[in-house]
Design a protein around this motif. Structure first.
Motif, PDB file in Angstrom:
ATOM      1  N   GLU A  86      54.738  56.489 -52.969  1.00 52.79           N
ATOM      2  CA  GLU A  86      55.506  57.736 -52.954  1.00 52.79           C
ATOM      3  C   GLU A  86      56.659  57.702 -53.957  1.00 52.79           C
ATOM      4  O   GLU A  86      57.021  58.732 -54.526  1.00 52.79           O
ATOM      5  N   LEU A  87      57.239  56.525 -54.169  1.00 55.89           N
ATOM      6  CA  LEU A  87      58.347  56.380 -55.117  1.00 55.89           C
ATOM      7  C   LEU A  87      57.871  56.197 -56.556  1.00 55.89           C
ATOM      8  O   LEU A  87      58.678  56.201 -57.479  1.00 55.89           O
ATOM      9  N   GLY A  88      56.570  56.004 -56.759  1.00 53.07           N
ATOM     10  CA  GLY A  88      56.045  55.802 -58.110  1.00 53.07           C
ATOM     11  C   GLY A  88      56.350  54.420 -58.664  1.00 53.07           C
ATOM     12  O   GLY A  88      56.481  54.245 -59.869  1.00 53.07           O
ATOM     13  N   LEU A  89      56.426  53.430 -57.771  1.00 51.23           N
ATOM     14  CA  LEU A  89      56.762  52.070 -58.200  1.00 51.23           C
ATOM     15  C   LEU A  89      55.563  51.123 -58.133  1.00 51.23           C
ATOM     16  O   LEU A  89      55.724  49.906 -58.143  1.00 51.23           O
ATOM     17  N   GLN A  90      54.345  51.685 -58.116  1.00 51.83           N
ATOM     18  CA  GLN A  90      53.149  50.850 -58.069  1.00 51.83           C
ATOM     19  C   GLN A  90      53.131  49.896 -59.265  1.00 51.83           C
ATOM     20  O   GLN A  90      53.444  50.278 -60.380  1.00 51.83           O
ATOM     21  N   LEU A 121      62.845  52.820 -67.477  1.00 54.37           N
ATOM     22  CA  LEU A 121      63.010  52.640 -66.038  1.00 54.37           C
ATOM     23  C   LEU A 121      62.125  53.636 -65.320  1.00 54.37           C
ATOM     24  O   LEU A 121      62.030  54.794 -65.725  1.00 54.37           O
ATOM     25  N   ARG A 122      61.470  53.191 -64.273  1.00 57.87           N
ATOM     26  CA  ARG A 122      60.704  54.112 -63.441  1.00 57.87           C
ATOM     27  C   ARG A 122      61.691  55.108 -62.827  1.00 57.87           C
ATOM     28  O   ARG A 122      62.768  54.736 -62.402  1.00 57.87           O
ATOM     29  N   SER A 123      61.303  56.346 -62.773  1.00 54.63           N
ATOM     30  CA  SER A 123      62.181  57.406 -62.295  1.00 54.63           C
ATOM     31  C   SER A 123      62.557  57.210 -60.834  1.00 54.63           C
ATOM     32  O   SER A 123      61.729  56.787 -60.013  1.00 54.63           O
ATOM     33  N   ASP A 124      63.805  57.535 -60.536  1.00 52.03           N
ATOM     34  CA  ASP A 124      64.251  57.527 -59.143  1.00 52.03           C
ATOM     35  C   ASP A 124      64.604  58.945 -58.675  1.00 52.03           C
ATOM     36  O   ASP A 124      65.162  59.126 -57.605  1.00 52.03           O
ATOM     37  N   SER A 125      64.264  59.945 -59.478  1.00 54.74           N
ATOM     38  CA  SER A 125      64.534  61.317 -59.065  1.00 54.74           C
ATOM     39  C   SER A 125      63.607  61.688 -57.908  1.00 54.74           C
ATOM     40  O   SER A 125      62.506  61.162 -57.793  1.00 54.74           O
ATOM     41  N   GLN A 126      64.080  62.559 -57.061  1.00 57.27           N
ATOM     42  CA  GLN A 126      63.324  63.017 -55.893  1.00 57.27           C
ATOM     43  C   GLN A 126      63.044  61.887 -54.888  1.00 57.27           C
ATOM     44  O   GLN A 126      62.110  61.997 -54.098  1.00 57.27           O
ATOM     45  N   ASN A 127      63.823  60.805 -54.937  1.00 57.54           N
ATOM     46  CA  ASN A 127      63.523  59.693 -54.038  1.00 57.54           C
ATOM     47  C   ASN A 127      63.770  60.048 -52.569  1.00 57.54           C
ATOM     48  O   ASN A 127      63.119  59.507 -51.691  1.00 57.54           O
ATOM     49  N   TYR A 128      64.671  60.977 -52.289  1.00 53.95           N
ATOM     50  CA  TYR A 128      64.909  61.353 -50.884  1.00 53.95           C
ATOM     51  C   TYR A 128      63.726  62.125 -50.317  1.00 53.95           C
ATOM     52  O   TYR A 128      63.377  61.951 -49.164  1.00 53.95           O
ATOM     53  N   GLN A 129      63.088  62.958 -51.127  1.00 54.50           N
ATOM     54  CA  GLN A 129      61.900  63.661 -50.662  1.00 54.50           C
ATOM     55  C   GLN A 129      60.744  62.688 -50.451  1.00 54.50           C
ATOM     56  O   GLN A 129      59.949  62.859 -49.535  1.00 54.50           O
ATOM     57  N   ALA A 130      60.639  61.691 -51.316  1.00 55.96           N
ATOM     58  CA  ALA A 130      59.570  60.692 -51.189  1.00 55.96           C
ATOM     59  C   ALA A 130      59.739  59.928 -49.901  1.00 55.96           C
ATOM     60  O   ALA A 130      58.794  59.645 -49.202  1.00 55.96           O
TER      61      ALA A 130
END
Length: 130
Positions: A86-90, A121-130
């Protein structure tokens, strides 16, 4: 279940927090995608951030289920895997540390946000929704 997380720097302070035996009854490192200690891994991961010209190279999340739920090891792993996706950190290096305090378990997960393939850097935007 409560999941809190944010991007950060401060690898030494984070490693000290995750290793605090004085405030936790039990600490178990479930996964560490690096050689050495958590302090060494977090320092290295934050150092990679320099190449991306970013500042907050670590993402720290805390997974804390309600006290009435007991999770199996498989459920903990699944929760971490879903959060990672969900955070896009795969594919990013991660550390997974279990704490037990007052008979309750909670889990800390730290990822490196520095993607060495793209030098970003992998994006951290929208992390609260994730």
């Amino acid at each position: 279940m409560i999941i809190k997380g944010k991007s950060r720097a401060g690898p030494s302070q984070l490693a000290r927090h995750l290793g605090r035996a004085d405030t936790n009854e039990r600490i178990e490192i479930l996964q560490l995608d690096s050689a050495g200690t958590t302090a060494e891994a977090f320092r290295d991961w934050q150092t990679y951030t320099i190449a991306t010209k970013g500042k907050l190279g670590l993402y720290h999340a805390n997974i804390d289920p309600d006290a009435k739920y007991q999770m199996t090891p498989e459920q903990w792993t699944r929760a971490v895997d879903i959060l990672e996706e969900e955070l896009g950190l795969q594919g990013q290096p991660r550390a997974d540390v279990m704490h037990e305090k007052h008979g309750r378990q909670h889990n800390h997960v730290v990822w490196s946000r520095a993607d060495m393939g793209t030098m970003t850097l992998r994006s951290d935007s929208q992390n609260y929704q994730a």
